[in-house]
Design an enzyme around this catalytic site. Structure first.
Site, PDB file in Angstrom:
ATOM      1  N   ARG A 226       0.852  -1.185   0.000  1.00 50.29           N
ATOM      2  CA  ARG A 226       0.000   0.000   0.000  1.00 50.29           C
ATOM      3  C   ARG A 226       0.894   1.243   0.000  1.00 50.29           C
ATOM      4  NH1 ARG A 226      -3.654  -2.591  -1.650  1.00 50.29           N
ATOM      5  NH2 ARG A 226      -5.594  -3.112  -0.592  1.00 50.29           N
ATOM      6  N   HIS A 274      -2.090   0.853  -9.582  1.00 53.54           N
ATOM      7  CA  HIS A 274      -2.720  -0.129  -8.680  1.00 53.54           C
ATOM      8  C   HIS A 274      -3.332  -1.271  -9.504  1.00 53.54           C
ATOM      9  CE1 HIS A 274      -4.689  -0.676  -4.486  1.00 53.54           C
ATOM     10  NE2 HIS A 274      -4.569  -1.859  -5.104  1.00 53.54           N
TER      11      HIS A 274
HETATM   12  P1  NDP Z   1      -1.805 -11.719   4.510  1.00 53.96           P
HETATM   13  O1  NDP Z   1      -2.714 -11.176   5.534  1.00 53.96           O
HETATM   14  O2  NDP Z   1      -2.014 -13.090   4.003  1.00 53.96           O
HETATM   15  O3  NDP Z   1      -0.290 -11.629   5.026  1.00 53.96           O
HETATM   16  C1  NDP Z   1       0.225 -10.490   5.630  1.00 53.96           C
HETATM   17  C2  NDP Z   1       1.682 -10.725   5.976  1.00 53.96           C
HETATM   18  O4  NDP Z   1       2.218  -9.518   6.519  1.00 53.96           O
HETATM   19  C3  NDP Z   1       1.874 -11.810   7.032  1.00 53.96           C
HETATM   20  O5  NDP Z   1       3.021 -12.545   6.783  1.00 53.96           O
HETATM   21  C4  NDP Z   1       2.033 -10.982   8.309  1.00 53.96           C
HETATM   22  O6  NDP Z   1       2.787 -11.606   9.333  1.00 53.96           O
HETATM   23  C5  NDP Z   1       2.799  -9.801   7.774  1.00 53.96           C
HETATM   24  N1  NDP Z   1       2.683  -8.664   8.691  1.00 53.96           N
HETATM   25  C6  NDP Z   1       1.567  -8.035   9.104  1.00 53.96           C
HETATM   26  N2  NDP Z   1       1.872  -7.069  10.003  1.00 53.96           N
HETATM   27  C7  NDP Z   1       3.209  -7.117  10.158  1.00 53.96           C
HETATM   28  C8  NDP Z   1       4.117  -6.406  10.962  1.00 53.96           C
HETATM   29  N3  NDP Z   1       3.722  -5.453  11.800  1.00 53.96           N
HETATM   30  N4  NDP Z   1       5.430  -6.726  10.877  1.00 53.96           N
HETATM   31  C9  NDP Z   1       5.856  -7.695  10.056  1.00 53.96           C
HETATM   32  N5  NDP Z   1       5.046  -8.430   9.257  1.00 53.96           N
HETATM   33  C10 NDP Z   1       3.727  -8.138   9.332  1.00 53.96           C
HETATM   34  O7  NDP Z   1      -1.837 -10.659   3.318  1.00 53.96           O
HETATM   35  P2  NDP Z   1      -1.750 -10.922   1.760  1.00 53.96           P
HETATM   36  O8  NDP Z   1      -0.439 -11.545   1.445  1.00 53.96           O
HETATM   37  O9  NDP Z   1      -2.975 -11.608   1.287  1.00 53.96           O
HETATM   38  O10 NDP Z   1      -1.788  -9.410   1.206  1.00 53.96           O
HETATM   39  C11 NDP Z   1      -0.843  -8.462   1.643  1.00 53.96           C
HETATM   40  C12 NDP Z   1      -1.219  -7.080   1.141  1.00 53.96           C
HETATM   41  O11 NDP Z   1      -0.968  -6.952  -0.250  1.00 53.96           O
HETATM   42  C13 NDP Z   1      -2.686  -6.673   1.268  1.00 53.96           C
HETATM   43  O12 NDP Z   1      -3.013  -6.310   2.599  1.00 53.96           O
HETATM   44  C14 NDP Z   1      -2.759  -5.505   0.323  1.00 53.96           C
HETATM   45  O13 NDP Z   1      -2.410  -4.314   1.001  1.00 53.96           O
HETATM   46  C15 NDP Z   1      -1.691  -5.815  -0.718  1.00 53.96           C
HETATM   47  N6  NDP Z   1      -2.309  -6.115  -2.003  1.00 53.96           N
HETATM   48  C16 NDP Z   1      -2.063  -5.269  -3.045  1.00 53.96           C
HETATM   49  C17 NDP Z   1      -2.587  -5.522  -4.288  1.00 53.96           C
HETATM   50  C18 NDP Z   1      -2.251  -4.658  -5.448  1.00 53.96           C
HETATM   51  O14 NDP Z   1      -2.920  -4.760  -6.485  1.00 53.96           O
HETATM   52  N7  NDP Z   1      -1.233  -3.837  -5.377  1.00 53.96           N
HETATM   53  C19 NDP Z   1      -3.477  -6.680  -4.538  1.00 53.96           C
HETATM   54  C20 NDP Z   1      -3.628  -7.522  -3.368  1.00 53.96           C
HETATM   55  C21 NDP Z   1      -3.079  -7.236  -2.162  1.00 53.96           C
HETATM   56  P3  NDP Z   1       2.295 -13.001  10.009  1.00 53.96           P
HETATM   57  O15 NDP Z   1       2.552 -14.040   8.942  1.00 53.96           O
HETATM   58  O16 NDP Z   1       3.168 -13.146  11.159  1.00 53.96           O
HETATM   59  O17 NDP Z   1       0.838 -12.816  10.322  1.00 53.96           O
HETATM   60  C1  OXD Z   2      -6.302  -5.757  -3.079  1.00 55.08           C
HETATM   61  C2  OXD Z   2      -5.933  -4.722  -3.989  1.00 55.08           C
HETATM   62  O1  OXD Z   2      -6.187  -5.548  -1.895  1.00 55.08           O
HETATM   63  O2  OXD Z   2      -6.394  -4.740  -5.130  1.00 55.08           O
HETATM   64  O3  OXD Z   2      -6.720  -6.840  -3.549  1.00 55.08           O
HETATM   65  O4  OXD Z   2      -5.132  -3.856  -3.650  1.00 55.08           O
END
Ligand code: NDP
Ligand code: OXD
Length: 311
Positions: A226, A274
């Site tokens: 993000r 995005h």
């Molecule tokens: P998940 O919820 O599956 O995984 C999140 C990961 O981030 C986990 O490994 C988690 O740790 C880690 N995390 C969260 N908080 C912290 C912290 N404070 N310190 C260190 N690590 C942390 O998310 P997704 O992989 O499904 O998606 C991630 C993000 O990708 C979404 O939230 C979104 O913002 C972004 N996204 C962007 C898109 C785009 O088009 N650009 C499309 C889809 C998603 P732990 O494993 O320990 O819980």
């Molecule tokens: C998502 C995104 O969160 O599109 O899937 O950013």
């Protein structure tokens, strides 16, 4: 007929979702913002992407909110969000797209494609300095559904790959770090940083001058998490000083990126609107259908979001 399903998105019209959900669940009372939400007390499920803050609170009988994105910060930013179950799409197709995005820019940087394109324009035959794959270290921030897939794919190409998460994780072939205490160590061994964290209280502004300074000089940054993760002035300063050699950015603090933003014309910044992960109803719908069935038959939901951690 069961309660209505409201499709709350200004980016897409919901026609594909209506068709897929109707095929799976039978006749539906499917409403959209464009066609009018009608009597909102009838709404049982909201499929939402960036809803107007306060809107969902007006659905008095709402039972489940489904994030149409894998990220849920767009929902949790609403301080009037009703206290009902929050789930999100969980989509292997979207996960694959995200990995493609990171792999594309990682390879683009690793193989000096920009320099070769410039050489071609100048009709110059000029091989660039060879960098061995084993000397290009990839670091993935976030080892969730996306980060694990992306890290496995980089590792499969032979790049030494590490991931960083909040709690300890094991990913075959990937070195793992977790928690703030290990962040500097993780960054110190990283030449291409991929951010795919969720945006939460803890992660907002994490990509700042301290973080950029902890990377080896000349590192490349790929942000597909993000925009709120990045302190824009700090990234621009790190690019201008050469501490960071380039950045591929898919997400921004303000979207659409305003026309006067310095990123647009910066020679080391590569912008996409995005689009790294597109929500494709074909691949995203099975989990949503499953959850609507579960909700209606009183079973436990899958792909739940924990509002406390923010993801
Ligand atoms: P998940 O919820 O599956 O995984 C999140 C990961 O981030 C986990 O490994 C988690 O740790 C880690 N995390 C969260 N908080 C912290 C912290 N404070 N310190 C260190 N690590 C942390 O998310 P997704 O992989 O499904 O998606 C991630 C993000 O990708 C979404 O939230 C979104 O913002 C972004 N996204 C962007 C898109 C785009 O088009 N650009 C499309 C889809 C998603 P732990 O494993 O320990 O819980
Ligand atoms: C998502 C995104 O969160 O599109 O899937 O950013």
């Amino acid at each position: 007929m069961a309660g209505a399903i409201a499709y709350i998105s200004r980016d897409t019209d919901g026609v594909a979702w209506n068709k897929i959900l109707t095929e799976a669940l039978g006749p539906l009372d499917f409403r959209t913002i464009a066609n009018g939400l009608g009597k909102t007390d009838d709404i049982e499920v909201a499929l939402a992407w960036k809803p107007e803050p306060g809107l969902l609170a007006t659905f008095k009988n709402l039972r489940m909110i489904v994030s149409l994105g894998m990220g849920v910060d767009h929902l949790l930013a609403d301080d009037k969000l009703p206290h009902v179950a929050i789930t999100r799409i969980m989509d292997d197709g979207l996960v694959g797209q995200m990995s493609e995005y990171a792999l594309y820019w990682g390879l683009w940087h690793h193989r000096d494609i920009e320099r070769y394109a410039a050489s071609q324009r100048a009709k110059k035959w000029k091989p660039e300095e060879f960098v061995d794959t084993i000397d290009r270290r990839i670091g993935i921030m976030g080892l969730g559904s996306i980060g694990q897939d992306t890290s496995r794919k980089f590792a499969a190409l032979g790049f030494p790959t590490a991931g960083w998460s909040r709690t300890a994780k094991t990913v075959p072939g990937v070195e793992t770090f977790h928690g703030r205490d290990s962040l500097a160590m993780f960054l110190g061994r990283t030449n291409i940083l991929v951010n795919v964290l969720p945006l939460t209280r803890e992660t907002r502004g994490l990509l700042d001058k301290t973080l950029f300074a902890a990377l080896p000089k000349g590192s490349f940054v790929i942000n597909m998490g993000r925009g709120g993760h990045v302190v824009d002035e700090d990234l621009l300063a790190a690019l201008n000083s050469g501490q960071i050699s380039g950045a591929a950015l898919d997400v921004f603090n303000v979207e659409p990126l305003p026309p006067n933003h310095p990123y647009w014309a910066h020679p080391k910044v590569h912008i996409t609107p995005h689009m790294a992960g597109y929500t494709n109803p074909r691949t995203a719908s099975p989990g949503v259908i499953e959850n609507i069935k579960r909700l209606r038959s009183g079973r436990e939901l899958i792909h739940r979001v924990d509002p406390k951690t923010g993801y």
